[in-house]
Structure formats: C-alpha cells, structure tokens
Design a protein around this motif. Sequence first.
Motif, short mmCIF file in Angstrom:
data_model
loop_
_atom_site.label_atom_id
_atom_site.label_comp_id
_atom_site.label_asym_id
_atom_site.label_seq_id
_atom_site.Cartn_x
_atom_site.Cartn_y
_atom_site.Cartn_z
N SER A 161 -12.82 102.77 -70.36
CA SER A 161 -11.49 102.62 -69.79
C SER A 161 -10.59 103.72 -70.36
N GLN B 65 -5.85 100.83 -66.40
CA GLN B 65 -6.62 101.15 -65.21
C GLN B 65 -5.84 100.92 -63.92
N ARG C 25 -14.05 94.81 -62.65
CA ARG C 25 -14.17 95.86 -63.66
C ARG C 25 -15.49 96.61 -63.49
#
Length: 386
Positions: free
Chosen positions: A182, A107, A328
Amino acid sequence: MILMTGADGYLGWPTLLKLSAAFPEERIVGVDSLARRKWVEEVGSVSATPIESLAERVKSAAACGFSNISMLEADLTDRDTVYLLLQTYRPRAIVHLAAQPSAPYSQINGERANFTQENNNQMCRNLLWGLYELNLKTCHFIETTTTGIYGAPEMDIPEGDITLLGWNNKPERVPYPAMATSWYHMSKCQDAANMRLAHFQWGLPISELRTAIVFGADTTETKLDPRLSTRFDFDFYFGVLPNRFVAQALADCPITVYGKGYQKKPMIPLEEAATSIVQLVLQGPTEELSIYNQYTHLASPVDLANALQNVTKRKNMNVQITHMTNPRTEREEHPMKMAHERFQTCLLPQKPMSMEQCIDSMLDTLMPYKSVLKAYRDRFISASSN
C-alpha cells in the motif's frame, strides 16, 4: 526529558501514560497535530469511546497521578516547528509514533497517497536532520514503522536484515527487500531507509519497531479512569480488523470476512504494544541500528472471526460470519512466517493475553458504547463494497 509524537493517537496516548509511570522524575512531552481526529471525521466516522481535548487529557492524567505530562499541538511536517521543539526540550529520547497510519485511507486516491507519503516522510526527515544539525546526536530515536514493510513474500521473514555472501565470500548484512502493498506501507519503507542512512552517516542511535496490527480497547493505565480512555476506531479506513470485528458484533451486524480470509497477519494487543515501546526506552540504544518485529500473534481473518464467535457464544450473543468480495489487493491465503525472537527476548517482559482473552476484554470495555457503533454501522465497510 522524553519527547513523544502522535501522543493523541490510539497507541500514542496509552504509551504516553506508560512513559509517565515508568519515568516519574522526567518530563514527558507529547506532541500531536490532532490530524487523526480530522481524518476519521473526514471518512464519516467517530471514535466509539469518548476522548477529551489535549488540555483536558493532561488535567485528567494529572488527577490520576500522571503529573509529569505536557501536551503540545504542533505540525511536525514544518521544519521550523520541529527545530524549535528540539532546541527547547533537547530530549534524551524521541518516541516517534506520529503518522497517517491507514493503508485503506492512502489507497482512496492519488491526493491521499501523496499526502500520506509526504506527511509521514517529512516528519521523519525533519526529526532526523534536527537531531543532527542541533547536535543532539546522542538522543535515542525510536520509530514505529510497520511489519507491512515486508509485504507477503513466499519466504521466511527475519527481524530486519538478511545476510548475503558478497565479494570473496564475505558476509554482508542488507535490508530485507521492501515489498509493501500500500502507499502507506511504502511510506514506512522510506522512513526505514532514511533512518538507516542517518545511522550510517551520523551515527544516530536508532531503534525501529516494525509494528504489527495493534488491537484492543484499553491498557492498565487507561482503565484507571474513564477520562483516560484512548480512541477506538472501527470504520473501514481506520478500524483495524480485530477492532472492527468486535464492533460489528456489538452492533448486531454479521462479521465481514473479505475473500477467503486465510491470509495470516501479525498482530499485537494494545497493552503489549505500549509496554514494549516503554521497555525499549528503558533498555536504551545499542551501537547498531536495532530492528524488532513487534508482534505477538499470527492470525487470519477467519481465525479472528472464529475466536470472536467462541467468545460471544459464552456471552449468549449470536454472531454470524459472512464472506464478501475483497476490496483490497492481497493474497487470499498466506502463512506469514516472520521471526520475532529479538522482540520477545528484549522487549516483552510478560506473556501476552490469548486472542480470545483480548476479544473478551474488548467486548466488556465497548459494551457501554453499543449505541455509537450501531449509529455508525454503515462505516464498517468501504463505499465500493456497498
């Protein structure tokens, strides 16, 4: 012989040792590009436990009775390399653990997202096509993907497939929707789809272990000698939550829970993860594509933090818990209802340790490396959280 990829990794090395012990009359060949060492160095961290070179690992293993292991450095994204390996060894089973395994690393930016997906998917495709084109179609192909394939849906999660009613009310088994959160997890969705395609088109015997968060510092085999220890990552990018919490406690840092911390996650101790992979090799393939949800515990960050506090109190350690803004994109609360009966019945020969037992064992194993954890304490959280 048995070929295992990702053999230098956190889960790979203990699994390689267990395979050696389970199949003493067979050659066990481990393959790794050593990329995990480079990635962890790239994010400014190290393994808390010292790990030797590939050559020294083989020598140390042989000295401890694991004399049927060979290790090769190779890049499995290179098709010619993969085909040469398969032609040379013609394995009866492949245990494919090699991957860029970190969701946070994938990410960071578009470059690493691209790399993660191209790296992981190319390796899987090369191996599958190699088995087909080199006429190794009876080789049992086993890959560890991830429970993160499922995402965090508001419904019960089965082991792999769901049954829907099709035309004329006939039942049709279809893959559970891929709702990964993700770029890394999405790469494993593609691997899962490609394995299904290879099984459907060519009849390759394939087993997929949808692996949960693997935590712990050692296994029965790695405890035999300090030279056999596996790596232990604790940084934001490669240190999974339970491992990072234990590292923070030993570094005299507060335990950092992101957000509310009530989202349940599937987890499995390192010992049980490696043991169940070997059990799957022992069991052999089935006629159908086999999918297992490889986990033993469901726990939230708050559950882990509380369990760690309970254990450290008994060891006269004072550990504090702090909450931080979650970097996140994930649900703050989630019960995670996930089936794993097939995994428990077929691949888990013994009752796993409790979460507190695992934490206690990790603390004891990592105590000698407190200075390393303290020196790299700035790696516990992401740069965006500083």
